[in-house]
Design an enzyme around this catalytic site. Structure first.
Site, PDB file in Angstrom:
ATOM      1  N   TRP A  36       0.825  -1.221   0.000  1.00 52.97           N
ATOM      2  CA  TRP A  36       0.000   0.000   0.000  1.00 52.97           C
ATOM      3  C   TRP A  36       0.856   1.268   0.000  1.00 52.97           C
ATOM      4  CZ3 TRP A  36      -4.943   2.149   0.454  1.00 52.97           C
ATOM      5  CH2 TRP A  36      -5.003   3.425   1.032  1.00 52.97           C
ATOM      6  N   ASN A  38       0.247   5.687   0.291  1.00 55.02           N
ATOM      7  CA  ASN A  38      -0.535   6.922   0.204  1.00 55.02           C
ATOM      8  C   ASN A  38       0.391   8.107   0.003  1.00 55.02           C
ATOM      9  OD1 ASN A  38      -0.765   5.929   3.192  1.00 55.02           O
ATOM     10  ND2 ASN A  38      -1.238   8.079   3.451  1.00 55.02           N
ATOM     11  N   ASP A  39       0.348   9.126   0.811  1.00 55.52           N
ATOM     12  CA  ASP A  39       0.964  10.424   0.480  1.00 55.52           C
ATOM     13  C   ASP A  39       2.406  10.382  -0.031  1.00 55.52           C
ATOM     14  OD1 ASP A  39      -1.254  10.797   2.063  1.00 55.52           O
ATOM     15  OD2 ASP A  39      -0.197  11.845   3.648  1.00 55.52           O
ATOM     16  N   PHE A  98       4.385   8.894  10.051  1.00 55.42           N
ATOM     17  CA  PHE A  98       3.436   9.565   9.169  1.00 55.42           C
ATOM     18  C   PHE A  98       4.175  10.549   8.251  1.00 55.42           C
ATOM     19  CE2 PHE A  98      -1.066   9.149  11.194  1.00 55.42           C
ATOM     20  CZ  PHE A  98      -0.939   7.773  11.201  1.00 55.42           C
ATOM     21  N   SER A  99       3.383  11.275   7.470  1.00 55.39           N
ATOM     22  CA  SER A  99       3.955  12.090   6.383  1.00 55.39           C
ATOM     23  C   SER A  99       4.936  13.155   6.853  1.00 55.39           C
ATOM     24  CB  SER A  99       2.825  12.758   5.607  1.00 55.39           C
ATOM     25  OG  SER A  99       2.245  11.792   4.772  1.00 55.39           O
ATOM     26  N   ARG A 158       0.493  17.203  12.538  1.00 57.00           N
ATOM     27  CA  ARG A 158       1.254  16.313  11.651  1.00 57.00           C
ATOM     28  C   ARG A 158       1.643  16.928  10.310  1.00 57.00           C
ATOM     29  NH1 ARG A 158      -3.898  14.143  12.169  1.00 57.00           N
ATOM     30  NH2 ARG A 158      -5.216  14.208  10.309  1.00 57.00           N
ATOM     31  N   ASP A 159       2.467  16.135   9.586  1.00 54.48           N
ATOM     32  CA  ASP A 159       2.829  16.354   8.184  1.00 54.48           C
ATOM     33  C   ASP A 159       3.734  17.578   7.989  1.00 54.48           C
ATOM     34  OD1 ASP A 159       1.047  14.252   7.970  1.00 54.48           O
ATOM     35  OD2 ASP A 159      -0.616  15.504   7.307  1.00 54.48           O
ATOM     36  N   GLU A 213      -4.604  18.697   6.452  1.00 54.76           N
ATOM     37  CA  GLU A 213      -3.470  17.769   6.419  1.00 54.76           C
ATOM     38  C   GLU A 213      -2.456  18.249   5.375  1.00 54.76           C
ATOM     39  OE1 GLU A 213      -5.122  13.495   7.693  1.00 54.76           O
ATOM     40  OE2 GLU A 213      -5.605  13.952   5.621  1.00 54.76           O
ATOM     41  N   TRP A 296      -9.244   9.119  -0.243  1.00 58.69           N
ATOM     42  CA  TRP A 296      -9.585   8.290   0.922  1.00 58.69           C
ATOM     43  C   TRP A 296     -10.991   7.714   0.829  1.00 58.69           C
ATOM     44  CZ3 TRP A 296      -6.092   6.167   3.640  1.00 58.69           C
ATOM     45  CH2 TRP A 296      -4.894   6.821   3.905  1.00 58.69           C
TER      46      TRP A 296
HETATM   47  C1  FRU Z   1      -3.003  12.159   4.636  1.00 58.61           C
HETATM   48  C2  FRU Z   1      -2.632  11.501   5.938  1.00 58.61           C
HETATM   49  C3  FRU Z   1      -1.639  12.356   6.696  1.00 58.61           C
HETATM   50  C4  FRU Z   1      -0.912  11.359   7.543  1.00 58.61           C
HETATM   51  C5  FRU Z   1      -0.849  10.165   6.623  1.00 58.61           C
HETATM   52  C6  FRU Z   1      -0.884   8.841   7.336  1.00 58.61           C
HETATM   53  O1  FRU Z   1      -3.374  11.305   3.631  1.00 58.61           O
HETATM   54  O2  FRU Z   1      -3.789  11.249   6.696  1.00 58.61           O
HETATM   55  O3  FRU Z   1      -2.227  13.398   7.425  1.00 58.61           O
HETATM   56  O4  FRU Z   1       0.358  11.795   7.906  1.00 58.61           O
HETATM   57  O5  FRU Z   1      -1.948  10.263   5.754  1.00 58.61           O
HETATM   58  O6  FRU Z   1      -0.614   7.805   6.462  1.00 58.61           O
END
Ligand code: FRU
Length: 486
Positions: A36, A38-39, A98-99, A158-159, A213, A296
């Site tokens: 998987w 994501n970001d 996380f990101s 975060r991020d 985010e 999402w």
């Molecule tokens: C955005 C998010 C971020 C977080 C990450 C976790 O898509 O929710 O805020 O850091 O994904 O995987």
């Protein structure tokens, strides 16, 4: 030192990634080694190459304990895999890395800044390395709850996006405020490890969704630009849709009061699958953005038996024109074009196909206008990835000035969001649609990048017909190139 968890992830991806045949992947869009994604994270220039990290669960095609995967490229089209960079192996990040983002340190090492999650609390952490292996900082977390302004949530913090600004590092981080809405906090540092709070350049104020985010912040064409990803957005006309969105705030940043005064707010992508973009500045001064080509709301709709899930968009060059964010595919893409197929001044009424115009990996620009001496056409449609039953369509209606992107009949066996409408502005009666297709994705750029709209679809890979349909009589030019990435 490589931890047990990181070694396990590296071993796993080394043994499983080769099992995925190249034809199972897109030709030039970035995908995870396995599992998987994501970001995008840490999209940055390091030692003459572009590095990209990503939110990563190697072990399954659904979101779980986040690692950071890693690739690099010289041209944004061909990606070289590197071993996973971070695993959740420390007490402060044991529920996920996380990101975050990356920058170069004065001593030439690469700094990664990410969010460590532990028992629901989120802190900002650092790791330093050589472009392959990273050591988490002994002083982690580098920003914790004590560094928050009053009312800031330690659960939604975060991020971090870092960048070098005149010899000092700045960081933009997303945070939830006491009223539940989102904000961007700014921090400053001389060394990338010791940070002080500088202020809150922007906040949702309950208007642009709830929690924000993955912020990004940069100067472009004389303006300051903030990208944020609001959650729980409610639609605003055709500009924003419900759920997770990406918004762009264009304005002027005052470093004195650390405030971004807003001049314009817009959606970044008007399609279905686009989230959490991140940008970098190339050595020749271009601002290039890449995003997660998913949403999402629809990630549960996966093709049966897939061994990886998630693609990044094609990197896009950004500019600001007339107060709007303009996006176009990176110019490097043109180096991968095959022979040109060109049809000019084609009069169209009803449905037609054109010689040499088909395929699933291509770059095609269609310019449409009313046919000379004919009444205004009522609608114009392009069906791509089509066979007798399935297709993805792009339809323009001059009367409403809107484009519709529709994947309803594209092969999803799930009842997910499949249609999006958005406003466009024809120029002197003509509209230009540039389509980038890469097996299961469509990226549409309207009128030289005034709007972009992105969608994933899963029609049979052999469905490669392209059909044009006009209600009334239209005239069009079609310029098409196959894209050859290997
Ligand atoms: C955005 C998010 C971020 C977080 C990450 C976790 O898509 O929710 O805020 O850091 O994904 O995987």
């Amino acid at each position: 030192m490589t931890s047990e968890l990181l070694r396990k992830a590296r071993d796993y991806e080394r043994s499983c990634a080769p099992l995925i045949a190249p034809q199972e992947r897109p030709a030039f869009h970035m995908t995870p080694a396995v599992g998987w994604m994501n970001d995008p994270n840490g999209f940055s220039v390091y030692k003459g190459e572009y590095h990209l990290f990503y939110q990563y669960n190697p072990y399954a095609t659904h979101w779980d304990l986040m690692h950071w995967g890693h690739v690099k490229t010289r041209d944004f089209i061909r990606w070289e895999r590197l071993p996973a960079a971070l695993a959740p192996d420390m007490p402060y990040d044991r529920d996920g890395c996380f990101s975050g983002s990356a920058a170069e340190l004065p001593d030439g090492r690469q700094l990664l800044v990410y969010t460590g999650v532990c028992q629901g609390r989120q802190t900002q952490c650092a790791a330093v390395g050589d472009g392959v292996d990273y050591e988490k900082a002994a002083c982690n977390p580098v920003i914790d709850a004590a560094g928050l302004p009053p009312g800031g949530s330690a659960q939604d913090f975060r991020d971090p996006k870092v960048w070098l600004d005149g010899g000092r590092y700045r960081m933009a981080v997303a945070n939830r405020q006491a009223d539940g809405s989102g904000a961007v906090l700014m921090y400053e540092s001389e060394d990338g490890l010791r940070w002080r709070y500088a202020g809150m350049p922007a906040a949702s104020g309950g208007r642009l969704g709830r929690m924000w985010e993955c912020p990004d912040f940069f100067r472009l064409d004389g303006k300051d630009v903030l990208l944020v990803n609001p959650q729980e957005m409610t639609p605003v006309g055709l500009e924003f849709h419900a759920g997770n969105c990406t918004a762009c705030v264009i304005g002027t940043f005052g470093p004195g009061d650390c405030h971004l005064s807003r001049e314009a707010v817009q959606a970044v992508d008007y399609g279905l699958d686009f989230y959490a973009p991140q940008t970098l500045e190339t050595p020749d001064g271009r601002r290039v953005m890449i995003a997660w080509m998913q949403n999402w709301e629809t990630v549960g709709a996966q093709p049966a038996g897939c061994r990886y899930f998630g693609e990044m968009t094609l990197p896009r060059e950004l500019s600001v024109r007339d107060g709007r964010l303009i996006q176009n595919p990176v110019r490097e893409l043109e180096r991968f074009r095959g022979t040109q197929v060109l049809h000019r001044n084609v009069r169209l009424s009803g449905t037609a196909s054109l010689d040499g115009v088909q395929g699933r990996v291509l770059d095609m620009t269609v310019s449409v206008r009313p046919a000379p001496r004919a009444a205004r056409y009522r609608s114009f449609r392009i069906d791509v990835a089509a066979d007798a039953e399935r297709c993805v369509s792009i339809r323009y209606k001059p009367e409403t000035g809107t484009v519709r992107i529709d994947r309803t009949r594209s092969g999803f066996p799930h009842d997910i969001v499949s249609v999006r409408d958005f406003p466009v502005r024809p120029s002197r009666g003509e509209i230009r649609l540039r389509l980038i297709l890469d097996r299961h994705s469509l990226e549409l750029f309207v009128n030289d990048g005034e709007q972009a709209a992105t969608a994933m679809f899963y029609t049979d890979p052999l469905a490669d017909a392209i059909r044009f349909t006009a209600e009334g009589e239209a005239e069009m030019d079609v310029e098409k190139y196959d894209l050859i990435a290997d």
